[in-house]
Every structure is written in C-alpha cells, then in structure tokens.
Design a protein around this motif. Structure first.
Motif, PDB file in Angstrom:
ATOM      1  N   GLN B 305       0.827  -1.202   0.000  1.00  0.00           N
ATOM      2  CA  GLN B 305       0.000   0.000   0.000  1.00  0.00           C
ATOM      3  C   GLN B 305       0.867   1.261   0.000  1.00  0.00           C
ATOM      4  N   GLU B 306       1.898   1.214   0.833  1.00  0.00           N
ATOM      5  CA  GLU B 306       2.816   2.358   0.905  1.00  0.00           C
ATOM      6  C   GLU B 306       3.523   2.544  -0.441  1.00  0.00           C
ATOM      7  N   PHE B 307       3.861   1.418  -1.072  1.00  0.00           N
ATOM      8  CA  PHE B 307       4.528   1.453  -2.381  1.00  0.00           C
ATOM      9  C   PHE B 307       3.612   2.057  -3.441  1.00  0.00           C
ATOM     10  N   VAL B 308       2.336   1.653  -3.412  1.00  0.00           N
ATOM     11  CA  VAL B 308       1.376   2.180  -4.395  1.00  0.00           C
ATOM     12  C   VAL B 308       1.253   3.698  -4.242  1.00  0.00           C
ATOM     13  N   GLU B 309       1.225   4.148  -2.982  1.00  0.00           N
ATOM     14  CA  GLU B 309       1.132   5.598  -2.770  1.00  0.00           C
ATOM     15  C   GLU B 309       2.367   6.310  -3.326  1.00  0.00           C
ATOM     16  N   ARG B 310       3.531   5.666  -3.167  1.00  0.00           N
ATOM     17  CA  ARG B 310       4.755   6.252  -3.708  1.00  0.00           C
ATOM     18  C   ARG B 310       4.687   6.285  -5.243  1.00  0.00           C
TER      19      ARG B 310
END
Lengths: 285, 403
Positions: B305-310
């Motif tokens: 999820q954090e990666f997708v936001e990045r």
C-alpha cells in the motif's frame, strides 16, 4: 458431436479450400507455387481486425479495404518474387523467393501487430450454435469464390484468356495475348481470394500472425489432394480435409489429430500422386 | 644440493611475495580520498520485441528505485549508474550485451535478463565472467549453486508456481479429479510433465492429461473428453493467450462451470480481449503473489500500500501493467544498493552477503538466500488470485485463503 464435426469441419475446410484456390490461381498463370497464399490468409484476419476493431470502420468498408489491399500485395508478389525467377523455373527458386517474401511480411506483422492472437469482431450477430456466423461465413465465401471463378473462366473473354495462358503459355502468347498482364491480374485476383479466406475465417482462427504457416500447410493439402490447378478439386479436398481433421480431433484428440491428417495425406499421395481429382499426364520423351 | 637450494629459494620467494601482498592489503591504510565514481549496475530488460510487456512493467519500478537511491545521495556518496541494454526479447542480443557489460563496462552486478529464454543463454556467460547476477526468471535450471555460484533469483521457480496451483486445487478448493493440459511448446509440455507427478503425490487423481495443438481453433473435443473423464478442475499450462481464451470460451459455450486454475497469462489483458463474454473469466484463478494482492477486506498489505502511494506520487502509470512487475523491478536495485553499502562491491563481497541474506523485506516478497539455495522466494508467498478482480494492476486473493 456430429453437429460440431460438420459445422467446424466444413467451415475450416472452406478456409483451406480458398487458400488452395489462391495457390491454384497463382499457379495457373505462372506455374509457380507461391507460398504467399498463407500470408494472404493471415493478412486478411489481421487487417480486418485492424480496420474494424482498431480503426472502428464499418464492417462493409473494412471488408472492401481488406480485399483492396490484396490487389497491391498480389501484384508486388508477382513483380518481386515471381517474375525474376520465371526464366529458371526448373530450379524451383520460387520456393525461396516467395517463402522469403512471406516470412518478411510475417515478421513485419509480428513487430507492428504483435505476436499474441487478437480478437476478430463478430460481423453478424447470429448464433450461438451451428448458425453462428463463424461457421457459415467461410462456407458462403468459398461458394461465392468458386461460382465467381467458374463464371469468370467460362463466361468472360478475360477469363478465357486466363485459361489459355494456363493451358499453353507459348501458344497463348503466339496468339497475341498479353501474358505478363494476365499473370499480374491473376496474382491480384489471388490476393483478393486469399484475403477473403482470412477475413471470413478470422473469427475462428483469430487475428494472429502465426496463422500464416498453418494456412500455408493446410491450404496446400487440398491442392495436392484435388490436383494442381483444379479449383473444384481444391474445394473438394479442402472440405474433406476440414471434416477429416475435425473428426480426428474428436476421435483421437490433441496432437494426434494433426498426425492423422498427415498420415492420410501421405497415404493418398502414395496411391495417387496426381491427387484424387487430378489427371495423370503422360510425358513425351 | 643445488636443486634443493633452488627449491627453497623459490618457496622463499613465493612465501615472501604472499607476505608482502598480505601486508599491502592489510597493513597500509587506504587512501584518504573517497571514491566518487558511480557504481555500475548492468541491466538486461526486454523493452521491445514479442516478450516485452513484462520488461516494460519491471522497468518502471527499476528506474524509480534508482532515482530514489541517487536522490538520497547514492551509496556512500557514489551514484548508481544503470547500464541498460535492451535485449529486444532476443537471446542473441542478450549474449552480446553480457559481453559488453562484464568485459567493457566492468559492472559490479547484473540485474536480468528478465525473460527466461534470454537468461538461459546469458547465465553461463555471466557465470564465466564471475559477475554476481540476480534475475526474476522462473525456469528451475537457471539457478544452480555449483554451476553458477554467483547467480541468484528474487522470484519464484516454476516448481513453486506449479506447487502453489496444485496446493490451491487440492488443499483449498478440495478438488481431487484434475485435468492437466498444455500447448505443445517446450514450456507447456515440461510443465505438464513436472506437475502431474506433483499432483498425484498430493493425492489428486489426474483424470486427463495431454498436450493440445494451440493452432487448433476448436477445443470442444478435448474439453468434452475432460468432462467425460470426470474432471472437476482444469489446469492449463501455457503462455499462449489465444489457447487459454479458447479453453475459457469453450467452457462457457458448453455451460460447464468448472474452475480453471493455472499460470499468470490466464489473467492477462490479452486473454481478456479474446473472451467472447466477460463472464467467461469467472471462476478462473491464476498465480500471483501474496504481498501484492488485495485481501478479503479489499486492502493491500501495508508494504504494498505504501509502495502504491509512492507510485502515485511519482505519477507512474499502473493501469496498463501489473503491480507485481513494478514491485519486482523496484526491489532489485534496493537490494543491490543495500548489499554494496553493507558489504562492498567486489563479486566475493556481494555473493558472500547474499549467501547470508535472511527475510530481506521486498515489496514483491521477502527474500532469503543460503549458500546452498539461491532461490530467494518463499513458497507461501506464491498464491492464486481471482483474475476478474484486476484493479490498479493488482488482483484479489482467490477465495479460500485466509485474510
């Protein structure tokens, strides 16, 4: 099972028959077996999907454009791959030149269109079942092709000139027939027929660059079975091949179906090298 | 006497040289000037050609990771220089690129090739030139600690892919009568040959197995054979979208609601485009990866999820590719940078560090290597997903898995 063998077998057989006729039309005018026949079939499907699905053109416009594309491709085939090797026919260089041209076009399609099969649009929404357009459209196209060719060859002056060239090239030229022009016209006509085969069969076979080799192989079998140069023989051979292939598919299945087709093909040619409908000729020595 | 004297002299000379070399290596301090040369990483994606869609997706992640590492100051002040050679999906081009990367460019590590066909050709050459490599290709034979001691894999093997599908069919769906089919390609036939014994060993009954000519437009005869054999699940092994779509279309036309479980191509856009009806994609489960799938509550794991936001912040497009491809591409340069920072950039230092790597937290998956096992992906991270649930490049876990 019977319904599936008949509907699929006849449909795919009609496509093979039309590719066989494409071989024949080019062969009659030039005595050259042009391995661009499968390429034309492949292009019929790919260009049809390109015009109708990608460009959003109406089906009729798409069909007309696809058939129109067959004309220059046929003419280019004659000029580039056939004319230069006609003088040395006995060396069979045309095998190399036509195959090389077909492979070049296939690679171009692979690069520009992609190597994955792509869908071909449903042209007439009838079906499913054996009424499905993917079954009867190739049969209709095959019937129209054979009727059209019979009319052309038997009822028109140009058609008779085609036949004259096919029967005796030298005698026809001595009579003043424009041999080269008629040959070019034959290749253009073959371009249209090959494209029509690919276009009408594409819902079954999909718009796929790999169809070229399949159509080259399976389109050649009706010609060998039906006798070289015989369009009626090609239709008979094509439909028989389609039915037999589909029956083998049901009875044997998997990869054995393809093996069965080739076993029967070789067996027939061993018994009748001139083809089932061909006439054996005596050679004067 | 003179002979023994000569021998002693030679030994003394050799020993003396060794001592001198050791003294040079350890005794003298390193120059005080910091090395600011960039660290060269060779990269062999297929960005063009017939098998390039994976490479294009992976490349988005790789470029992002390298940009982030360099923006944060590189590795102890040294930038990462990614030396990219497009293999064009062609093993010959990959082989030529390897020679350039290892001999002329003298890269520290090679990431790739990203396709198995090119990796099969390139791996022996990279091993010969003694350059550490990491790649995401699935073919089992590509990793062999004896033949290729510096080759590592940050993705599953074909055994793990087949194993996960088999496990889903038998343990999760609780189905026992299986039809296993493939096309006639090397991949297809090898997969059937490998997975049928695995299924049988797990207690399944393989009621139909066979290879089908992918050019055959009508698969109904074979599908009827599967049905009459009593199959309650079909497992097709092929990367041919046309072949897979024909299986799904025929299943739909027959009104046979049997689940189809298999390789990732089942869930590809190319397969979807060839379906006669969208509902033909129902009850189709393809391989995917636990760390990049939506769970039952519709959420990605925290790391993903954090990666997708990045990715969103970097305005990277996910709609036309798959999240696991981007994540895989993103993980590789980060692992390399961390390795070089911690251990150094010589081949022995890199290999030594990787041989002890334990649960390295990638977005795509946790990676663990040992000196005996260079396949870093863990079995439990390979799972099945629902192919008709694709959104933002990711899929829902297939039904039956825990949250």
């Amino acid at each position: 099972m019977i319904e599936s063998i008949v509907s699929y077998g006849l449909a795919v057989g009609a496509v093979y028959a039309m590719i066989g006729i494409t071989y024949n039309v080019m062969f009659s005018a030039s005595r050259v077996f042009s391995f661009t026949s499968g390429m034309l079939g492949m292009l019929g499907g790919v260009l049809g999907a390109l015009f109708i699905t990608k460009f959003g053109l109406p089906v009729v416009v798409g069909l007309v454009l696809v058939l129109a594309c067959g004309v220059p491709i046929g003419v280019i085939t004659e000029i580039v791959t056939v004319r230069p090797v006609l003088k040395s026919l006995e060396q069979h260089l045309y095998v190399l030149s036509t195959l090389a041209f077909a492979l070049m076009v296939q690679q171009l399609v692979a690069i520009e269109w992609g190597t994955d099969a792509q869908p071909f649009p449903r042209l007439i929404p009838i079906g499913p079942g054996w009424l499905d357009q993917q079954f009867w459209l190739p049969m209709l196209a095959c019937a129209a092709t054979i009727v059209g060719l019979e009319f052309l060859y038997r009822r028109t002056l140009v058609g008779r000139a085609f036949v004259a060239i096919a029967e005796d090239n030298y005698a026809a030229r001595a009579l003043g027939l424009p041999e080269q022009g008629l040959r070019v016209a034959s290749f253009a006509l073959a371009g249209i027929i090959g494209m029509l085969a690919g276009f009408t069969g594409a819902e079954m076979l999909l718009a796929f660059f790999g169809n070229q080799s399949i159509l080259n192989f399976y389109g050649f079998i009706p010609v060998a079975l039906g006798g070289m140069g015989s369009n009626r023989g090609a239709v008979f051979g094509g439909l028989a091949l389609g039915l037999f292939q589909q029956a083998a598919n049901f009875l044997l299945g998997g990869i054995f179906a393809a093996v069965a087709v080739f076993v029967v093909f070789i067996a027939i040619l061993l018994v009748r090298p001139e083809g089932l409908a061909g006439v054996s000729t005596t050679r004067r020595v | 006497m003179s002979t023994s004297l000569r021998t002693i002299t030679r030994r003394q000379v050799l020993a003396g040289s060794a001592v001198s070399a050791a003294a040079l290596a350890s005794g003298f301090p390193a120059p005080a000037i910091a090395n600011s040369d960039p660290i060269k990483i060779g990269y062999l994606p297929a960005l063009t050609g017939p098998s390039s869609s994976t490479g294009v997706g992976i490349n988005r992640g790789t470029e992002l990771a390298v940009e982030e590492i360099n923006a944060a100051g590189g590795i102890d002040g040294r930038r990462i220089e990614l030396i990219v050679r497009d293999t064009q999906s062609d093993p010959t081009k990959a082989v030529n690129a390897v020679a350039e990367l290892t001999q002329r460019q003298k890269v520290a590590i090679i990431f790739g090739p990203l396709n198995s066909g090119e990796a099969l050709a390139a791996t022996p050459l990279i091993a010969r030139d003694k350059v550490p490599m990491i790649h995401p290709c699935w073919v089992d034979q590509l990793i062999d600690v004896k033949k290729y001691p510096m080759a590592f894999r940050n993705a599953p093997t074909n055994q793990q892919i087949g194993g996960a599908a088999n496990q889903y069919v038998i343990d999760v769906l609780k189905l026992k009568k299986v039809a296993v089919v493939s096309d006639t390609t090397g991949y297809g036939t090898a997969s059937v040959d490998a997975y049928v014994p695995m299924l049988t060993a797990k207690g399944a009954e393989v009621v139909f197995s066979g290879h089908i000519d992918a050019a055959n437009p009508d698969l109904k005869p074979d599908m009827l054979r599967m049905r009459s054999a009593g199959a309650d699940v079909i497992m097709p092994w092929s990367v041919n979208a046309g072949f897979l779509a024909r299986i799904l279309n025929t299943r739909g036309a027959m009104g046979w609601e049997v689940p189809v479980v298999g390789q990732t191509t089942l869930g590809s856009g190319q397969t979807k485009a060839l379906l006669e009806k969208p509902e033909h994609w129902n009850k189709v489960y393809s391989n995917n990866f636990r760390n990049v799938c939506f769970s039952k509550d519709g959420k990605l794991p925290a790391r993903a999820q954090e990666f997708v936001e990045r990715l969103r912040k970097a305005k990277l497009d996910m709609g036309d590719t798959l999240l696991w491809w981007i994540a895989l591409g993103y993980d590789a340069p980060r692992l390399m940078a961390e390795t070089i920072k911690a251990a150094g950039s010589s081949p022995e230092q890199i290999t030594g560090y990787w041989n002890k790597l334990k649960a390295w937290p990638g977005v795509y998956g946790d990676i663990t290597f040992t000196p005996e096992l260079h396949n870093g992906f863990q079995d439990d991270q390979v799972i099945m997903c629902e192919v008709n649930s694709l959104r933002d490049g990711a899929f829902n876990l297939a039904p039956g898995y825990g949250a």
